[in-house]
Design a protein around this motif. Structure first.
Motif, PDB file in Angstrom:
ATOM      1  N   UNK A  48       0.702  -1.103   0.132  1.00 36.03           N
ATOM      2  CA  UNK A  48      -0.098   0.009   0.135  1.00 36.03           C
ATOM      3  C   UNK A  48       0.745   1.273   0.047  1.00 36.03           C
ATOM      4  N   UNK A  49       1.808   1.272   0.788  1.00 40.04           N
ATOM      5  CA  UNK A  49       2.555   2.405   0.926  1.00 40.04           C
ATOM      6  C   UNK A  49       3.498   2.692  -0.408  1.00 40.04           C
ATOM      7  N   UNK A  50       4.043   1.395  -0.890  1.00 40.68           N
ATOM      8  CA  UNK A  50       4.719   1.400  -2.212  1.00 40.68           C
ATOM      9  C   UNK A  50       3.708   1.978  -3.494  1.00 40.68           C
ATOM     10  N   UNK A  51       2.645   1.688  -3.268  1.00 41.90           N
ATOM     11  CA  UNK A  51       1.426   2.263  -4.254  1.00 41.90           C
ATOM     12  C   UNK A  51       1.492   3.774  -4.240  1.00 41.90           C
ATOM     13  N   UNK A  71      13.413   8.312  -8.326  1.00 41.74           N
ATOM     14  CA  UNK A  71      11.990   7.494  -8.415  1.00 41.74           C
ATOM     15  C   UNK A  71      12.377   6.306  -7.814  1.00 41.74           C
ATOM     16  N   UNK A  72      13.269   5.362  -8.356  1.00 41.01           N
ATOM     17  CA  UNK A  72      13.606   4.062  -8.125  1.00 41.01           C
ATOM     18  C   UNK A  72      14.051   4.010  -6.402  1.00 41.01           C
ATOM     19  N   UNK A  73      14.660   5.138  -6.021  1.00 44.95           N
ATOM     20  CA  UNK A  73      14.995   4.965  -4.437  1.00 44.95           C
ATOM     21  C   UNK A  73      13.856   4.858  -3.639  1.00 44.95           C
ATOM     22  N   UNK A  74      12.805   5.992  -4.255  1.00 47.64           N
ATOM     23  CA  UNK A  74      11.455   6.253  -3.367  1.00 47.64           C
ATOM     24  C   UNK A  74      10.979   5.155  -3.561  1.00 47.64           C
ATOM     25  N   UNK A  75      10.653   4.333  -4.646  1.00 49.32           N
ATOM     26  CA  UNK A  75       9.686   3.264  -4.542  1.00 49.32           C
ATOM     27  C   UNK A  75      10.367   2.140  -3.798  1.00 49.32           C
ATOM     28  N   UNK A  76      11.584   1.813  -3.991  1.00 43.39           N
ATOM     29  CA  UNK A  76      12.071   0.684  -3.055  1.00 43.39           C
ATOM     30  C   UNK A  76      12.124   0.997  -1.671  1.00 43.39           C
ATOM     31  N   UNK A  77      12.287   2.256  -1.308  1.00 39.37           N
ATOM     32  CA  UNK A  77      12.200   2.492   0.240  1.00 39.37           C
ATOM     33  C   UNK A  77      10.986   2.537   0.700  1.00 39.37           C
TER      34      UNK A  77
END
Length: 201
Positions: A48-51, A71-77
């Motif tokens: 949910x948080x990833x979405x 963006x990659x880092x934010x989504x993985x984080x």
């Protein structure tokens, strides 16, 4: 020796499409959650948080192209921010911060780059020295998914937006507020999705 079967609830939490449909987790994250194994509720929460983080970064890419965001880092984080709760399951349903550093260390031990593992340790400390825009976005996604508004955190994001676009902070506040209000509209559905999965396997 045969492998231990994966609990059906965890598989469901990782693969249930959701309504509206949730984006898939970044490569390697579902496998890590299965390997631990993570709580089904933790897996649902991370999805949910990833979405929400994906929605936020999509909005930023459209509205603030000059803002430099990994963006990659934010989504993985966002997809791994609470992974330390696999080691501290009491913090899934109660307060506690032991999962933060434990999560960062867990990711590092599994070969995750420090630049990506950091968010497990920083998602609750947005006022710390050296906080990046990516840190703020992971923290923001971790709040707004359930319609929790944190003015101090949002003000820090507004400051980054104003610097990127060269507008007054009040204008960026209104823009961010509109975006967060739209995301928060689905908070009840997200809370229901998470609650459908047990804290324990």
């Amino acid at each position: 020796m045969s492998p231990v079967p994966t609990p059906a609830a965890l598989l469901s939490a990782l693969h249930d499409p959701g309504e509206p449909p949730l984006r898939p987790l970044p490569p390697g994250v579902p496998e890590l959650l299965l390997e631990l194994p993570a709580s089904p509720r933790l897996a649902a929460h991370l999805r949910l948080v990833h979405d929400v983080a994906a929605t936020l970064t999509d909005w930023l890419a459209r509205e603030y192209p000059a803002l430099d965001v990994d963006r990659e880092a934010v989504l993985f984080g966002a997809a791994t921010h609470d992974i330390g709760k696999a080691l501290h399951p009491a913090e899934l349903s109660g307060p506690g911060s032991a999962h933060e550093e434990a999560g960062r260390e867990l990711l590092l031990a599994r070969g995750v780059e420090a630049r990506l593992a950091r968010y497990a340790g920083t998602h609750a400390s947005w006022t710390a020295s050296g906080t990046t825009t990516e840190d703020l976005l992971v923290s923001l996604a971790d709040k707004i998914w359930k319609n929790r508004r944190v003015p101090e955190l949002e003000d820090l994001v507004v400051h980054r937006l104003a610097a990127a676009r060269g507008r007054e902070a009040w204008a960026e506040f209104l823009a961010l507020d509109d975006a967060l209000t739209g995301i928060a509209a689905d908070a009840d559905a997200r809370l229901a999705f998470q609650a459908a999965y047990p804290v324990t396997a």
